[in-house]
Design an enzyme around this catalytic site. Sequence first.
Site: not given
Length: 317
Positions: A36, A143, A147, A173
């Site tokens: 974006i 969130y 998901k 991660i």
Amino acid sequence: MSSKILIIGAGGQIGSELTFKLRTIYGEENVIASDISYNNESIVNSGLFEIVDAQDYASIKICVEKYNIDTIYLMAAMLSATGEKYPMKAWDLNMSSLFNVLNLARAKFIKKVFWPSSIAVFGPTTPVNYTPQYTVMEPSTVYGITKQVGERWCEYYFNKYNVDVRSLRYPGIISWKTLPGGGTTDYAVEIYHEAIKNNQYECFLKADTELPMMFMDDAIKATINIMQAPDDTIKIRSSYNLAAISFTPESIANSIKQRLPDFKITYNPDYRQEIANSWPKNINDSYARQDWKWKHDFNLDEITEEMLTQLSKNYNQ
Ligand code: SER
């Protein structure tokens, strides 16, 4: 195996490294990065790059047609901690981007979709140890809700419209190239930066908060493996549990202390503690290991070694 790939959200933590890796596999001219904004200069300046608004169907479609894209990795999302601050924005971004990409596939503009899910699909009523693939799922974050709902839609588009969509429930991660943003597991990246810069870290989670985690190289390997796996090996079209290691802030601090003996950690839990408390401690990913032969490589001390080595090079340049 010819493929023209678009990565949406290529400026982000996972999107950036996925872009670099996909370019080495499929060739620079076949991998188009998009985001974006122009914020991530290393992505913007490293190869083909387009501004794409994931929430705007036409914006994605123009790019798909311009480059003859057949595969999209949709990596744009608002993560758990930021999502709690902006619930409607998280809902809008995470859902509209997914529908845009699924609908492009349904209309046959593209052939294949990767969409990441997360351990955030689980909630406080889920069994916390070796959380199975099929279990109670009552996510308590916006969130996590996006998901979980997204997973249902992925499976629906596969069953009803034959859309080839593949998905993984990523754990936290850990990586050194691009910072994560707005997640509850971000502490496990920040801690290495602060260790190198200040030899101390104030953690926003309690010492004994165990969460599932993974090194970036493993996450990228899993993503590419599931996308390259033959169709008939992908038996789950919602999203696969995926695991590598699990640890607490205390154990990551101890791992750092083996290399930096004077490193100090303090704890000052904030609103993210409640999010972390609602997630599993560790995950049973036997379906991924069985169906498309998933195997992780990095343990905690190997991650620490790599993170401290790479970040000290970066900060001392
Ligand atoms: N890393 C994510 C987060 O903390 C979990 O998918 O929000």
